[in-house]
Design a protein around this motif. Structure first.
Motif, PDB file in Angstrom:
ATOM      1  N   ASP A 337      -6.007  62.974 110.285  1.00 16.12           N
ATOM      2  CA  ASP A 337      -5.952  62.383 108.946  1.00 16.12           C
ATOM      3  C   ASP A 337      -5.538  60.925 108.976  1.00 16.12           C
ATOM      4  OD1 ASP A 337      -6.689  64.815 107.963  1.00 16.12           O
ATOM      5  OD2 ASP A 337      -4.629  65.456 107.496  1.00 16.12           O
ATOM      6  N   GLN A 338      -4.842  60.531 110.027  1.00 16.84           N
ATOM      7  CA  GLN A 338      -4.435  59.135 110.145  1.00 16.84           C
ATOM      8  C   GLN A 338      -5.480  58.279 110.856  1.00 16.84           C
ATOM      9  OE1 GLN A 338      -2.198  61.715 111.095  1.00 16.84           O
ATOM     10  NE2 GLN A 338      -1.443  61.620 108.960  1.00 16.84           N
ATOM     11  N   GLY A 339      -6.625  58.869 111.197  1.00 17.76           N
ATOM     12  CA  GLY A 339      -7.690  58.121 111.847  1.00 17.76           C
ATOM     13  C   GLY A 339      -7.491  57.934 113.335  1.00 17.76           C
ATOM     14  N   LYS A 340      -6.585  58.682 113.952  1.00 20.28           N
ATOM     15  CA  LYS A 340      -6.339  58.575 115.387  1.00 20.28           C
ATOM     16  C   LYS A 340      -7.059  59.691 116.135  1.00 20.28           C
ATOM     17  CE  LYS A 340      -1.817  56.336 115.012  1.00 20.28           C
ATOM     18  NZ  LYS A 340      -0.378  56.402 115.404  1.00 20.28           N
ATOM     19  N   ASP A 341      -7.469  59.388 117.383  1.00 17.23           N
ATOM     20  CA  ASP A 341      -8.153  60.384 118.214  1.00 17.23           C
ATOM     21  C   ASP A 341      -7.225  61.542 118.539  1.00 17.23           C
ATOM     22  OD1 ASP A 341     -10.604  59.077 118.376  1.00 17.23           O
ATOM     23  OD2 ASP A 341      -9.986  57.871 120.095  1.00 17.23           O
ATOM     24  N   THR A 342      -7.789  62.725 118.575  1.00 17.88           N
ATOM     25  CA  THR A 342      -7.058  63.912 119.021  1.00 17.88           C
ATOM     26  C   THR A 342      -7.743  64.470 120.258  1.00 17.88           C
ATOM     27  OG1 THR A 342      -8.351  65.354 117.587  1.00 17.88           O
ATOM     28  CG2 THR A 342      -6.306  64.458 116.688  1.00 17.88           C
ATOM     29  N   PHE A 343      -6.969  65.162 121.064  1.00 19.06           N
ATOM     30  CA  PHE A 343      -7.479  65.599 122.366  1.00 19.06           C
ATOM     31  C   PHE A 343      -7.082  67.049 122.626  1.00 19.06           C
ATOM     32  CE2 PHE A 343      -6.610  61.065 122.538  1.00 19.06           C
ATOM     33  CZ  PHE A 343      -7.815  60.556 122.984  1.00 19.06           C
ATOM     34  N   TYR A 344      -7.979  67.736 123.323  1.00 19.50           N
ATOM     35  CA  TYR A 344      -7.697  69.077 123.832  1.00 19.50           C
ATOM     36  C   TYR A 344      -7.389  68.924 125.313  1.00 19.50           C
ATOM     37  CZ  TYR A 344      -8.484  73.894 125.336  1.00 19.50           C
ATOM     38  OH  TYR A 344      -8.346  75.138 125.886  1.00 19.50           O
ATOM     39  N   ILE A 345      -6.172  69.281 125.719  1.00 22.19           N
ATOM     40  CA  ILE A 345      -5.687  69.022 127.078  1.00 22.19           C
ATOM     41  C   ILE A 345      -5.445  70.345 127.783  1.00 22.19           C
ATOM     42  CG2 ILE A 345      -3.827  68.018 128.469  1.00 22.19           C
ATOM     43  CD1 ILE A 345      -3.432  66.001 126.181  1.00 22.19           C
ATOM     44  N   GLN A 346      -5.978  70.448 128.989  1.00 27.53           N
ATOM     45  CA  GLN A 346      -5.719  71.592 129.858  1.00 27.53           C
ATOM     46  C   GLN A 346      -5.093  71.068 131.147  1.00 27.53           C
ATOM     47  OE1 GLN A 346      -9.886  73.176 129.687  1.00 27.53           O
ATOM     48  NE2 GLN A 346      -8.855  75.145 129.333  1.00 27.53           N
ATOM     49  N   ALA A 347      -3.798  71.278 131.302  1.00 30.27           N
ATOM     50  CA  ALA A 347      -3.062  70.816 132.484  1.00 30.27           C
ATOM     51  C   ALA A 347      -1.713  71.490 132.491  1.00 30.27           C
ATOM     52  CB  ALA A 347      -2.894  69.294 132.463  1.00 30.27           C
ATOM     53  N   PRO A 348      -1.108  71.654 133.685  1.00 30.48           N
ATOM     54  CA  PRO A 348       0.251  72.194 133.737  1.00 30.48           C
ATOM     55  C   PRO A 348       1.216  71.320 132.943  1.00 30.48           C
ATOM     56  CG  PRO A 348      -0.755  72.146 135.917  1.00 30.48           C
ATOM     57  CD  PRO A 348      -1.658  71.382 135.012  1.00 30.48           C
ATOM     58  N   GLY A 349       2.285  71.932 132.467  1.00 33.81           N
ATOM     59  CA  GLY A 349       3.239  71.209 131.635  1.00 33.81           C
ATOM     60  C   GLY A 349       3.798  69.960 132.291  1.00 33.81           C
ATOM     61  N   ALA A 350       3.969  69.980 133.627  1.00 30.37           N
ATOM     62  CA  ALA A 350       4.550  68.830 134.311  1.00 30.37           C
ATOM     63  C   ALA A 350       3.647  67.608 134.234  1.00 30.37           C
ATOM     64  CB  ALA A 350       4.833  69.180 135.774  1.00 30.37           C
ATOM     65  N   ARG A 351       2.322  67.842 134.055  1.00 30.99           N
ATOM     66  CA  ARG A 351       1.400  66.707 134.012  1.00 30.99           C
ATOM     67  C   ARG A 351       0.805  66.474 132.629  1.00 30.99           C
ATOM     68  NH1 ARG A 351      -0.293  69.286 138.840  1.00 30.99           N
ATOM     69  NH2 ARG A 351      -2.227  70.031 137.884  1.00 30.99           N
ATOM     70  N   SER A 352       0.859  67.474 131.776  1.00 27.28           N
ATOM     71  CA  SER A 352       0.219  67.336 130.467  1.00 27.28           C
ATOM     72  C   SER A 352       0.870  66.254 129.618  1.00 27.28           C
ATOM     73  CB  SER A 352       0.242  68.670 129.728  1.00 27.28           C
ATOM     74  OG  SER A 352       1.580  69.104 129.523  1.00 27.28           O
ATOM     75  N   ALA A 353       2.175  66.012 129.792  1.00 22.94           N
ATOM     76  CA  ALA A 353       2.853  64.993 128.982  1.00 22.94           C
ATOM     77  C   ALA A 353       2.256  63.610 129.200  1.00 22.94           C
ATOM     78  CB  ALA A 353       4.344  64.981 129.313  1.00 22.94           C
ATOM     79  N   ALA A 354       1.735  63.351 130.402  1.00 20.29           N
ATOM     80  CA  ALA A 354       1.162  62.036 130.686  1.00 20.29           C
ATOM     81  C   ALA A 354      -0.242  61.894 130.131  1.00 20.29           C
ATOM     82  CB  ALA A 354       1.140  61.794 132.194  1.00 20.29           C
ATOM     83  N   LEU A 355      -0.809  62.989 129.556  1.00 20.81           N
ATOM     84  CA  LEU A 355      -2.196  62.962 129.091  1.00 20.81           C
ATOM     85  C   LEU A 355      -2.314  63.042 127.578  1.00 20.81           C
ATOM     86  CD1 LEU A 355      -3.690  65.502 131.692  1.00 20.81           C
ATOM     87  CD2 LEU A 355      -3.463  63.014 131.923  1.00 20.81           C
ATOM     88  N   VAL A 356      -1.188  63.064 126.834  1.00 22.66           N
ATOM     89  CA  VAL A 356      -1.231  63.304 125.393  1.00 22.66           C
ATOM     90  C   VAL A 356      -1.990  62.205 124.650  1.00 22.66           C
ATOM     91  CG1 VAL A 356       0.851  64.711 125.353  1.00 22.66           C
ATOM     92  CG2 VAL A 356       1.033  62.222 125.150  1.00 22.66           C
ATOM     93  N   SER A 357      -2.032  60.991 125.221  1.00 27.86           N
ATOM     94  CA  SER A 357      -2.732  59.893 124.552  1.00 27.86           C
ATOM     95  C   SER A 357      -4.209  59.841 124.933  1.00 27.86           C
ATOM     96  CB  SER A 357      -2.065  58.559 124.883  1.00 27.86           C
ATOM     97  OG  SER A 357      -2.119  58.302 126.274  1.00 27.86           O
ATOM     98  N   GLY A 358      -4.681  60.774 125.728  1.00 28.38           N
ATOM     99  CA  GLY A 358      -6.084  60.817 126.103  1.00 28.38           C
ATOM    100  C   GLY A 358      -6.389  60.242 127.461  1.00 28.38           C
ATOM    101  N   PHE A 359      -5.391  59.645 128.097  1.00 26.99           N
ATOM    102  CA  PHE A 359      -5.579  59.077 129.445  1.00 26.99           C
ATOM    103  C   PHE A 359      -4.206  58.671 129.965  1.00 26.99           C
ATOM    104  CE2 PHE A 359      -7.167  56.187 132.750  1.00 26.99           C
ATOM    105  CZ  PHE A 359      -8.267  56.900 133.205  1.00 26.99           C
ATOM    106  N   PRO A 360      -3.952  58.794 131.289  1.00 32.48           N
ATOM    107  CA  PRO A 360      -2.645  58.391 131.809  1.00 32.48           C
ATOM    108  C   PRO A 360      -2.350  56.919 131.494  1.00 32.48           C
ATOM    109  CG  PRO A 360      -3.860  59.639 133.459  1.00 32.48           C
ATOM    110  CD  PRO A 360      -4.817  59.362 132.343  1.00 32.48           C
ATOM    111  N   GLN A 361      -1.156  56.662 130.975  1.00 34.94           N
ATOM    112  CA  GLN A 361      -0.788  55.295 130.622  1.00 34.94           C
ATOM    113  C   GLN A 361      -0.113  54.559 131.772  1.00 34.94           C
ATOM    114  OE1 GLN A 361      -1.648  53.968 127.442  1.00 34.94           O
ATOM    115  NE2 GLN A 361      -2.839  55.859 127.695  1.00 34.94           N
TER     116      GLN A 361
END
Length: 735
Positions: A337-361
């Protein structure tokens, strides 16, 4: 002392008169008394005369260089010199006889002659004691060692008696230029009457883990005509296959590819051998072994897709079935609703946090992966810093990059971004993609190119014909993006038919920096899974091989680099590359190397790094043949940066006895680089040798002259004369 550029006596008189005149004229009108003019003019004349003397290049002979010139005779004492191919006499016997009866008696009348044996080392020897006992040849290194041994003595040339076999690389022109001229006599036959040899045995990139590894073998038979060669394949010493191959003619190599399935988790030695024929010249070269290491660590892959699609689920299913791959995925779903991209992420919890923005930062999060797959990714999905990081991921980290999906290739895809030149194809059709080495079979149908027929990514069958048949039966794709031709150094592995019967590149690969890149320009490859029989695994095999080819070479932060081949008694260098989590050189690490010998003994060695580059090295010498386990640990402070383990096969091939013919090409290159030549071992040849050595005496003596003029005292004298003249001029009121 003498002069390298002397002047005749009358010229010296003229020069002396000239400098005296110039000294007088320089101060003849100076506003000082006559005594002071004489002092200043004398200083000027002495300075000028000193410069003339320096231009004449005063030199002095090195200690011991004034006696008789010395001619070293270097005799190859490696095992290959024991081959009997000359009227029942071994090569070393002919060389020993030639030295005793021909060379020493004729050369000793004019030169000091010394006989040296060269093999694993350089050592003085009497002609009667020469024997072919050294395990390997180091002819080029022996020449350099001998030249250093006689440094300071006049050496008009060195004489080499050898069969041209050398187990070390030939010297460069810079290295060869440091030795006196080499005059070589070749011993051995340029043709082999009766010998069978395994020329090479190489292991191709593994097709699938625990499935198939290709071993390419080249063999040759001399003196046997077209009699079949029985190539036997052994796994850890156990025979598993025999093939009878008929050569096209005598001395024409044959090539075979064996498909093997190594056991999981252990290193496996594969040996290829041919039976020893009666009276065979060199039975030592009838077998060759290679080591197939066990599967390495799991390869981690990041799969980023710009939008949900059929291909995603098919690819994920194919890659998830590979036990050697660990795949994390990101799928852009749409905007919230805010016009930002959303992503479906499949990764273990230890690595998924680095992927929440759609790509490792962070670069270290991206470098935790070995390969990256971008499918239908538009430039808007990745920031400029993410694009630059991906480029560095391939070039510096050595990771693999696979780009597919037609949205990735146009605008607003990856065209015009920092990733464009990483890809093996030009992203714009510049009219250079028509002739890619494959012919069109129909619109969107696949055809292999010549490069693709042998590339591990494209292998679908047990043989080349089977692979071509399977690709020919692949259903048509829905669409192929019309890209340009390959970049320099890239390879097109497959093409697809385009409009009007043209061919468009479909699969292309290239190296970029330390890593690899691949593009797949087709759309709807999932048809290969759905429209073929359920038993046909071509779709899964192709995509798993593609990802493995990209991911397997990606190094760990700590990586071992070993020689490709090794022999017992050979000094080896183990190199360890240590990198930070973002794969920048770590030059401040403490690196230990553990070598486990075949008998179980473990040596702990410390690897050194002198230039801060992050590349460490240590040497060791394996005393016996067998499999050695090499492990490395790197620490920065008290923190373990990483470790690496691999295996090394020593003695897999007898390089000393490979290609037992007289290697005239190697001898010719050695002598050409040094300024010498190859001479026939005959009386006339010895006469030519004497003439060449006599002509080289003067140059040898000159090369041992030591310059006197370009020394500190000579420079200091010039400075002192000029400074004295300047100080006196100032004190006496002159400018």
């Amino acid at each position: 002392m003498t002069f390298a550029n002397p002047l005749p006596w009358w010229a010296l008189v003229v020069v002396l008169a000239g400098v005296v005149l110039l000294g007088h004229l320089a101060y003849s009108r100076a506003a000082v008394g006559r005594p002071r003019r004489l002092v200043l003019g004398g200083l000027r004349a002495v300075t000028l005369f000193t410069l003339v003397v320096i231009l004449m290049r005063p030199v002095r002979m090195a200690e011991g260089a004034g006696g008789r010139a010395v001619v070293p005779i270097l005799v190859d004492s490696s095992r290959s010199m024991g081959i009997v191919d000359a009227a029942g006499m071994p090569r070393i016997g002919r060389a020993r006889e030639f030295v005793t009866r021909e060379l020493v008696p004729r050369l000793a009348q004019e030169f000091d002659v010394e006989v040296l044996a060269i093999g694993e080392s350089v050592r003085a020897a009497t002609p009667s004691a020469l024997a072919a006992a050294d395990r390997r040849s180091e002819v080029a290194g022996g020449l350099r060692t001998a030249a250093e041994r006689y440094r300071g003595r006049p050496v008009p040339g060195m004489i080499l008696l050898s069969d041209g076999g050398d187990t070390e690389p030939l010297p460069s022109s810079e290295d060869a230029g440091t030795t006196p001229p080499v005059f070589a006599f070749g011993f051995g036959s340029v043709t082999v009457a009766n010998d069978r040899e395994i020329l090479s045995e190489t292991v191709a990139d593994p097709i699938l883990d625990d499935s198939r590894v290709d071993i390419d073998v080249t063999a040759v038979s001399h003196g046997q005509g077209t009699e079949p060669l029985a190539l036997g394949l052994l796994e850890n010493g156990r025979p598993i296959e025999v093939r009878r191959v008929v050569p096209a003619g005598d001395g024409i190599p044959v090539h075979q590819r064996f498909h093997v399935t190594p056991a999981h988790g252990v290193a496996t030695i594969y040996t290829v051998e041919v039976p020893v024929a009666g009276g065979e010249l060199v039975p030592e070269n009838n077998s060759r072994s290679v080591l197939v290491p066990p599967a390495a660590r799991l390869r981690r892959v990041l799969f980023a897709e710009g939008a949900p699609g059929f291909e995603h689920s098919f690819l994920k299913r194919a890659w998830s079935a590979d036990a050697g791959l660990e795949v994390d995925s990101i799928v852009r779903k749409g905007k919230n609703d805010q016009g930002k991209d959303t992503f479906y992420i499949q990764a273990p919890g230890a690595r998924s946090a680095a992927l929440v923005s759609g790509f490792p930062q962070r670069m270290e999060d991206l470098c935790a992966y070995d390969a990256l797959v971008l499918a239908n990714v538009e430039s808007s999905q990745l920031t400029q810093s993410a694009l630059q990081a991906t480029r560095a991921f391939v070039a510096r980290r050595g990771g693999g990059l696979l780009v597919l999906g037609t949205r990735s290739f146009g605008r607003p895809g990856l065209a015009g971004t920092p990733l464009e030149d990483v890809l093996p194809l030009h992203l714009s059709d510049r009219g250079d993609a028509a002739a890619m080495g494959g012919s069109s079979r129909g619109v969107n149908l696949v055809s292999l190119t010549a490069a693709g027929e042998s590339h591990p990514v494209m292998q679908l069958g047990e043989s080349g014909a089977d692979t071509r048949r399977k690709w020919d039966s692949a259903p048509a794709l829905a669409f192929v993006a019309p890209l340009g031709g390959p970049r320099p150094g890239a390879s097109v592995l497959a093409v697809a038919g385009g409009p009007g019967g043209t061919s468009q590149p479909l699969v292309a690969v290239q190296r970029y920096g330390e890593g690899r890149a691949m593009v797949f320009t087709g759309e709807a490859a999932w048809r290969w899974r759905m429209l073929l029989p359920s038993s046909d695994r071509s779709y899964e095999t192709f995509w798993r091989q593609a990802l493995r080819w990209l991911a397997l070479p990606a190094p760990s932060p700590v990586a071992l680099v070993l020689p490709a081949a090794a022999s017992p008694g050979e000094s080896l260098t183990v190199r360890v590359r240590v990198r930070t989590p973002v794969f920048e050189p770590a030059g401040d690490a403490a690196v230990d190397v553990f070598v486990t010998f075949p008998g179980g003994r473990v040596d702990r060695l410390h690897a050194s790094n002198t230039d801060g580059s992050g590349d460490y090295a240590v040497g060791f010498t394996p005393a016996q043949a067998g499999m050695y386990r090499i492990a490395a640990e790197a620490r920065r402070g008290s923190t373990l940066s990483g470790s690496a383990t691999t295996s090394l096969l020593v003695g897999g091939a007898d390089s000393e006895m490979s290609d037992p013919r007289l290697n005239t090409h190697a001898l010719a290159r050695l002598v050409r680089l040094s300024g010498g030549r190859v001479i026939e071992p005959s009386e006339g040849g010895t006469g030519d040798l004497l003439l060449a050595l006599r002509g080289g005496v003067a140059a040898a003596r000159l090369s041992n002259m030591q310059d006197v003029w370009n020394t500190g005292p000579a420079f200091g004298l010039i400075v002192l004369l000029l400074a004295t003249e300047w100080v006196l001029r100032r004190r006496w009121g002159l400018r």
